[in-house]
Design an enzyme around this catalytic site. Structure first.
Site, PDB file in Angstrom:
ATOM      1  N   GLU A 288       1.512  -1.278   0.132  1.00  0.00           N
ATOM      2  CA  GLU A 288       0.140  -0.378   0.151  1.00  0.00           C
ATOM      3  C   GLU A 288       0.704   1.160  -0.033  1.00  0.00           C
ATOM      4  OE1 GLU A 288      -3.020   2.512  -0.279  1.00  0.00           O
ATOM      5  OE2 GLU A 288      -4.076   0.895   0.202  1.00  0.00           O
ATOM      6  N   SER A 327      -5.736   2.168  -5.341  1.00  0.00           N
ATOM      7  CA  SER A 327      -5.044   0.920  -5.425  1.00  0.00           C
ATOM      8  C   SER A 327      -5.779  -0.090  -5.977  1.00  0.00           C
ATOM      9  CB  SER A 327      -5.709   0.391  -3.817  1.00  0.00           C
ATOM     10  OG  SER A 327      -4.810   1.479  -2.645  1.00  0.00           O
ATOM     11  N   HIS A 445      -1.066   3.310   5.322  1.00  0.00           N
ATOM     12  CA  HIS A 445      -2.648   4.117   4.809  1.00  0.00           C
ATOM     13  C   HIS A 445      -2.841   4.856   5.767  1.00  0.00           C
ATOM     14  CE1 HIS A 445      -6.580   4.970   3.532  1.00  0.00           C
ATOM     15  NE2 HIS A 445      -6.295   4.226   2.381  1.00  0.00           N
ATOM     16  N   ASP A 498       0.667  -0.512  -5.062  1.00  0.00           N
ATOM     17  CA  ASP A 498       0.003  -0.008  -5.856  1.00  0.00           C
ATOM     18  C   ASP A 498      -0.072   1.077  -6.693  1.00  0.00           C
ATOM     19  OD1 ASP A 498      -0.184   0.690  -3.428  1.00  0.00           O
ATOM     20  OD2 ASP A 498      -2.064   0.621  -2.672  1.00  0.00           O
ATOM     21  N   HIS A 499       0.145   2.455  -5.390  1.00  0.00           N
ATOM     22  CA  HIS A 499       0.438   3.717  -5.531  1.00  0.00           C
ATOM     23  C   HIS A 499       1.550   4.057  -4.965  1.00  0.00           C
ATOM     24  CE1 HIS A 499      -2.031   4.316  -2.690  1.00  0.00           C
ATOM     25  NE2 HIS A 499      -2.659   3.470  -3.263  1.00  0.00           N
TER      26      HIS A 499
END
Length: 661
Positions: A288, A327, A445, A498-499
């Site tokens: 994440e 995501s 996150h 994911d990014h």
């Protein structure tokens, strides 16, 4: 109780609607008893179904409740009475019609009515013919039931609703109105989680049909309608190319194997560069929000020492770029090899919930056990629904962790996640069945919660830098353990973000924030640095080749095991808000809605993009073809395996022209 009397008609409609929907669901459960019991989901279907029905009835009753203070009094009583009669009859009739339509739809598509139900309204003649010839009895019974519900509801409401307001009606209604609105809002939202309830929240089993039984058909179609407004904003905003021009451009460029005349133009055969007697297992660890900027030194101290140490053991992608900023965008690229569009990710779009290509779908057909392991709630971002509908045998989420060591806002800690992953991989190894496992972390996150005592935090405890340190710590612990396990020597591991945590900047596309880390380790993988510009969509074909799997698939990505691809300058595609970028080496072409394409150059050293003016016609055409292709493949339902053909009406399956304007 006297205070509640003004709302008696709405309570009556609520009870009637719940009874109608519950009886329909019970009938469907009895009909599909074997599949419901196989998932051990009888209680889940019935209880969660009741929750869905409350959401649905809340949506239908809210307009009447909002209007009540305006028209439910002496001078406008007649208007209020007829509003109740008409709206109440319409509510129960629509619910009855949709439930009556459900058995035939399930027979045809193995799901409740959804997006296809809406799409087929474009073909009334074909649909009517199909229903009459193939579902004559269900059609007659369904229409009869609907008509009966309409007549009974209309007559009952006309008979029971008074022609004049009871004494004190208006005062009691106004006194209780705020509470009623609050209750209806609670029914509709149905959760205190980050987002309101949605169909993905009720994808609680590995069987898509059983999941759809939890819903009611009206809500399923309503949600599909809601999604349509997001899907309509497709890549066509960038310009026009006919289908044949788009496909021809790609064939003469990055995709020489593309067949413009085939029903599945991007479907092609990939021969593995690595020949293996027994293909490897696969584990993809999606980290994440781990941008490449974190995998560097900060003030002289590395934020990710564990990942840094692993770099020397496998393939390290030095110039890997994410396709988007969410995501689900990373999931669609890494798991499906799908290119980005300005619409929402296919993970959340209606037409991709079944018969859409994923690595799990391909590997499942080759005998692999496929699963998704997550520390949070898998219904978030529609992940559970997308995965269970497209090849994943099993979904493990927050509810499957017994006594986790730490639980935060987004689920259990990464340590809990990797402990569960290690357990699952050992079980698969003992069973002897090859496996593909997708693992998605969540500790990095916001609000950046993690267990204490694992790292030495610097500055604010709940900061992104400390969360990255913890995520790296947990990853390192897992790999230290994994390298001692039996599964290590026959399993390929991909670690990829994911990014980035936050993609921002004053550039049309902030390319530096699309740069992410990527590492392939495990089995017999030898250290190597991949310098060519690489996109997330290039990872799935590369993994298949390293695993030793010869396959036929629709993924347009490059196989980076080939020496020619490693030597090439490479390319990456990036979607940022409404802008779309294609980067080849340093050259960048940016597409904007309703504007000419722009050309620019990206300097990776200074991480800056410099625009140089309007793009050439060749650059513009190249970028536009890449941007249009995924939206076209999605809308035409042409992104799947040959053996996974979606059911279609004959007319829809015909060769249609979809020129983008």
């Amino acid at each position: 109780m006297r205070l509640c009397r003004p709302w008696a008609p709405l309570v009556g409609l609520l009870v009637a609607g719940i009874i109608l929907l519950s009886l329909s669901r019970l009938g469907l459960v009895i009909w599909q008893w074997d599949r419901v019991i196989a998932q051990k989901a009888l209680t889940t279907v019935l209880l969660q179904g009741l929750r869905v029905d409350l959401i649905q009835m809340g949506l239908w009753l809210l307009p009447l409740a909002l209007l009540a203070p305006l028209i439910a009094h002496d001078k406008t009583w007649r208007l209020w009475r007829w509003s109740l009669i008409i709206w109440g009859s319409l509510t129960l009739t629509v619910l009855a019609f949709m439930e009556a339509s459900t058995p035939a739809f399930i027979q045809q598509y193995d799901l409740r009515p959804n997006r296809l139900f809406i799409e087929y309204l474009q073909y009334p003649q074909e649909v009517a013919s199909t229903l009459w010839h193939g579902f004559k009895l269900p059609l007659i019974l369904g229409l009869s039931l609907t008509l009966c519900v309409l007549m009974i509801t209309w007559r009952t409401l006309k008979r029971r609703l008074p022609h004049h307001p009871p004494k004190g009606h208006s005062i009691r209604l106004l006194m209780t109105w705020p509470l009623v609105i609050l209750l209806l809002a609670g029914m509709i939202r149905s959760t205190t989680e980050h987002r309101p309830a949605n169909p993905a929240m009720f994808a609680l089993t590995a069987d898509p049909l059983v999941n759809s039984l939890i819903l009611d058909s009206t809500w399923s179609v309503e949600f599909a309608l809601y999604n349509l407004q997001h899907e309509a904003h497709s890549s066509s905003i960038y310009g026009h190319l006919s289908d044949q021009a788009m496909l021809a451009t790609l064939r003469h460029g990055d995709m020489p194997w593309l067949n413009p005349n085939a029903s599945l133009p991007t479907l092609h055969t990939q021969t593995a560069t690595y020949a293996r007697a027994k293909p490897l297992n696969l584990v993809i660890i999606l980290e994440e929000s781990l941008g490449a900027g974190f995998v560097q030194s900060l003030g002289g101290q590395a934020l990710t020492p564990e990942l840094e140490s692993l770099k020397s053991q496998g393939w390290w992608f030095e110039n890997l770029y994410a396709t988007g900023t969410r995501s689900v965008r990373g999931i669609e690229a890494v798991v499906s090899g799908f290119m980005p569009t300005p619409a929402r990710s296919v993970v959340k779009l209606s037409l991709a919930q079944r018969h859409f290509f994923t690595l799990a779908d391909l590997l499942k057909q080759q005998g692999y056990h496929t699963e998704f392991i997550y520390g949070g709630e898998a219904h978030f971002d529609n992940m559970r629904s997308f995965f269970t509908g497209n090849g994943f045998d099993q979904v493990v989420d927050q509810n499957d962790y017994k006594n986790p060591m730490f639980t935060g806002s987004w689920g259990v800690s990464d340590e809990d996640l990797f402990h569960k992953t290690d357990q699952r991989l050992q079980q698969h190894t003992q069973s002897g069945q090859p496996f593909f496992t997708l693992v998605f972390s969540s500790s990095n996150h916001e609000p950046f919660e993690y267990p204490s005592g694992r790292i030495q935090p610097e500055g604010p405890i709940h900061s992104v830098h400390n969360a990255v340190r913890y995520a790296d710590y947990a990853l390192g612990q897992f790999f230290d353990q994994a390298q001692q396990r039996d599964y290590w020597h026959n399993t390929l591991f991909l670690v990829v973000a994911d990014h980035d945590v936050r993609v921002y900047g004053n550039e049309l596309v902030p390319i530096k924030h699309f740069h992410i880390p990527g590492l392939i380790v495990g089995a017999d993988i030898q250290p190597r640095k991949i310098k060519s510009i690489t996109s997330q969509i290039d990872l799935p074909p590369t993994l298949l080749s390293l695993m030793g799997i010869n396959s036929q698939h629709p993924m347009p990505g490059r196989d980076m095991t080939q020496a020619s691809q490693q030597a090439a300058q490479g390319r990456a595609m990036m979607q940022f808000a409404d802008n779309w970028a294609l980067m080849r080496g340093q050259a960048v072409t940016i597409l904007q809605p309703e504007k000419p394409a722009l050309a620019g150059r990206y300097d990776a050293t200074t991480q800056s993009l410099t625009l140089t003016g309007t793009a050439s016609s060749a650059q513009s055409r190249d970028a536009l073809a890449h941007a249009l292709l995924p939206a076209w493949l999605y809308q035409q339902r042409r992104y799947h395996l040959q053996a996974d053909q979606p059911p279609m009406i004959a007319k829809q399956a015909s060769n249609q022209s979809m020129a983008y304007k």
